[in-house]
Design a protein around this motif. Sequence first.
Motif, mmCIF file in Angstrom:
data_model
loop_
_atom_site.group_PDB
_atom_site.id
_atom_site.type_symbol
_atom_site.label_atom_id
_atom_site.label_comp_id
_atom_site.label_asym_id
_atom_site.label_seq_id
_atom_site.Cartn_x
_atom_site.Cartn_y
_atom_site.Cartn_z
ATOM 1 N N ARG A 30 2.052 5.414 -3.400
ATOM 2 C CA ARG A 30 2.588 4.082 -3.727
ATOM 3 C C ARG A 30 3.114 3.409 -2.460
ATOM 4 O O ARG A 30 2.881 2.221 -2.230
ATOM 5 C CB ARG A 30 3.684 4.188 -4.793
ATOM 6 C CG ARG A 30 4.181 2.832 -5.278
ATOM 7 C CD ARG A 30 5.068 2.916 -6.526
ATOM 8 N NE ARG A 30 6.080 3.978 -6.492
ATOM 9 C CZ ARG A 30 6.003 5.124 -7.170
ATOM 10 N NH1 ARG A 30 4.975 5.374 -7.965
ATOM 11 N NH2 ARG A 30 6.946 6.033 -7.073
ATOM 12 N N LEU A 31 3.808 4.177 -1.611
ATOM 13 C CA LEU A 31 4.284 3.636 -0.340
ATOM 14 C C LEU A 31 3.097 3.153 0.498
ATOM 15 O O LEU A 31 3.122 2.043 1.049
ATOM 16 C CB LEU A 31 5.092 4.689 0.432
ATOM 17 C CG LEU A 31 5.465 4.309 1.873
ATOM 18 C CD1 LEU A 31 6.390 3.092 1.905
ATOM 19 C CD2 LEU A 31 6.100 5.513 2.586
ATOM 20 N N MET A 32 2.051 3.972 0.598
ATOM 21 C CA MET A 32 0.859 3.593 1.371
ATOM 22 C C MET A 32 0.241 2.300 0.831
ATOM 23 O O MET A 32 -0.120 1.408 1.596
ATOM 24 C CB MET A 32 -0.170 4.727 1.362
ATOM 25 C CG MET A 32 0.232 5.953 2.143
ATOM 26 S SD MET A 32 -0.952 7.309 1.875
ATOM 27 C CE MET A 32 -0.543 8.404 3.233
ATOM 28 N N ASP A 33 0.121 2.206 -0.481
ATOM 29 C CA ASP A 33 -0.455 1.003 -1.102
ATOM 30 C C ASP A 33 0.425 -0.223 -0.852
ATOM 31 O O ASP A 33 -0.074 -1.306 -0.539
ATOM 32 C CB ASP A 33 -0.661 1.208 -2.605
ATOM 33 C CG ASP A 33 -1.785 2.194 -2.920
ATOM 34 O OD1 ASP A 33 -2.615 2.469 -2.020
ATOM 35 O OD2 ASP A 33 -1.829 2.688 -4.066
ATOM 36 N N ASP A 34 1.744 -0.060 -0.985
ATOM 37 C CA ASP A 34 2.667 -1.168 -0.722
ATOM 38 C C ASP A 34 2.584 -1.592 0.749
ATOM 39 O O ASP A 34 2.624 -2.793 1.060
ATOM 40 C CB ASP A 34 4.101 -0.779 -1.073
ATOM 41 C CG ASP A 34 4.344 -0.658 -2.573
ATOM 42 O OD1 ASP A 34 3.473 -1.075 -3.370
ATOM 43 O OD2 ASP A 34 5.415 -0.129 -2.953
ATOM 44 N N MET A 35 2.471 -0.616 1.628
ATOM 45 C CA MET A 35 2.354 -0.925 3.054
ATOM 46 C C MET A 35 1.064 -1.691 3.340
ATOM 47 O O MET A 35 1.067 -2.646 4.126
ATOM 48 C CB MET A 35 2.421 0.354 3.890
ATOM 49 C CG MET A 35 3.814 0.968 3.961
ATOM 50 S SD MET A 35 3.825 2.605 4.738
ATOM 51 C CE MET A 35 3.112 2.259 6.352
ATOM 52 N N LEU A 36 -0.028 -1.285 2.702
ATOM 53 C CA LEU A 36 -1.296 -2.006 2.892
ATOM 54 C C LEU A 36 -1.173 -3.446 2.401
ATOM 55 O O LEU A 36 -1.587 -4.386 3.092
ATOM 56 C CB LEU A 36 -2.444 -1.296 2.176
ATOM 57 C CG LEU A 36 -3.031 -0.086 2.905
ATOM 58 C CD1 LEU A 36 -3.926 0.718 1.974
ATOM 59 C CD2 LEU A 36 -3.785 -0.504 4.161
ATOM 60 N N GLU A 37 -0.598 -3.632 1.225
ATOM 61 C CA GLU A 37 -0.432 -4.987 0.700
ATOM 62 C C GLU A 37 0.433 -5.828 1.642
ATOM 63 O O GLU A 37 0.131 -6.993 1.921
ATOM 64 C CB GLU A 37 0.190 -4.949 -0.699
ATOM 65 C CG GLU A 37 0.275 -6.329 -1.331
ATOM 66 C CD GLU A 37 0.673 -6.300 -2.792
ATOM 67 O OE1 GLU A 37 1.178 -7.332 -3.258
ATOM 68 O OE2 GLU A 37 0.473 -5.273 -3.459
ATOM 69 N N THR A 38 1.499 -5.227 2.166
ATOM 70 C CA THR A 38 2.391 -5.910 3.104
ATOM 71 C C THR A 38 1.636 -6.283 4.373
ATOM 72 O O THR A 38 1.743 -7.412 4.865
ATOM 73 C CB THR A 38 3.590 -4.998 3.437
ATOM 74 O OG1 THR A 38 4.264 -4.655 2.224
ATOM 75 C CG2 THR A 38 4.548 -5.663 4.404
ATOM 76 N N MET A 39 0.858 -5.341 4.893
ATOM 77 C CA MET A 39 0.093 -5.564 6.121
ATOM 78 C C MET A 39 -0.936 -6.671 5.931
ATOM 79 O O MET A 39 -1.081 -7.552 6.773
ATOM 80 C CB MET A 39 -0.588 -4.257 6.536
ATOM 81 C CG MET A 39 -1.432 -4.344 7.788
ATOM 82 S SD MET A 39 -2.432 -2.855 7.988
ATOM 83 C CE MET A 39 -3.757 -3.161 6.821
ATOM 84 N N TYR A 40 -1.671 -6.654 4.807
ATOM 85 C CA TYR A 40 -2.682 -7.671 4.544
ATOM 86 C C TYR A 40 -2.045 -9.055 4.440
ATOM 87 O O TYR A 40 -2.587 -10.036 4.928
ATOM 88 C CB TYR A 40 -3.451 -7.376 3.256
ATOM 89 C CG TYR A 40 -4.367 -6.166 3.330
ATOM 90 C CD1 TYR A 40 -5.131 -5.897 4.451
ATOM 91 C CD2 TYR A 40 -4.468 -5.290 2.252
ATOM 92 C CE1 TYR A 40 -5.969 -4.789 4.511
ATOM 93 C CE2 TYR A 40 -5.306 -4.180 2.289
ATOM 94 C CZ TYR A 40 -6.058 -3.931 3.427
ATOM 95 O OH TYR A 40 -6.891 -2.847 3.477
#
Length: 173
Positions: A30-40
């Motif tokens: 979930r952290l990885m997915d949230d980080m990806l969304e934040t980065m995008y």
Amino acid sequence: MAVLPIIVAPDPRLKRIAEPVAKVDAETRRLMDDMLETMYKAPGIGLAAPQVGVLQRVIVIDLAREDEKPQPLRMANPELIWVSDEDAVYNEGCLSLPEHYADVTRPAAIKVRYIDHENEIRELEADGLLATCIQHEMDHLEGILFVDHLTALKRNIILRKLLKAKKSAPVSA
């Protein structure tokens, strides 16, 4: 998924060393997915967990352009197991140092071992921009910013500008 606030330098949280991840479980994914969304959303090509206030050894990267299908890399506990003798210089920027860029010299090619989002150990050989991006994000896990690779004069100029921008920014409620 959620967009997380990105910490902007200078901030002491960006200078702390991240802790290893015991295993990639649902919370880490979930952290990885949230980080990806934040980065995008930012937009950027890489993000490390300390940049969003999480002191874990987690980074995400995606070099795909907007018109290309996303190709996200999710890495926990990345470690360099080989670096080339040859160096490369890239003009680097950082989501934690918005609108500031500088040439940084790093090994041109690397081999990294990490745990992926399925909790599997992987190895990846990289060169060019991918090698630079991986090394840049791994630096964040050690409390190192790209400006730490610059001369003290250049680093201080950038950090003073960021501090001035922070002080003059409107306070959000």
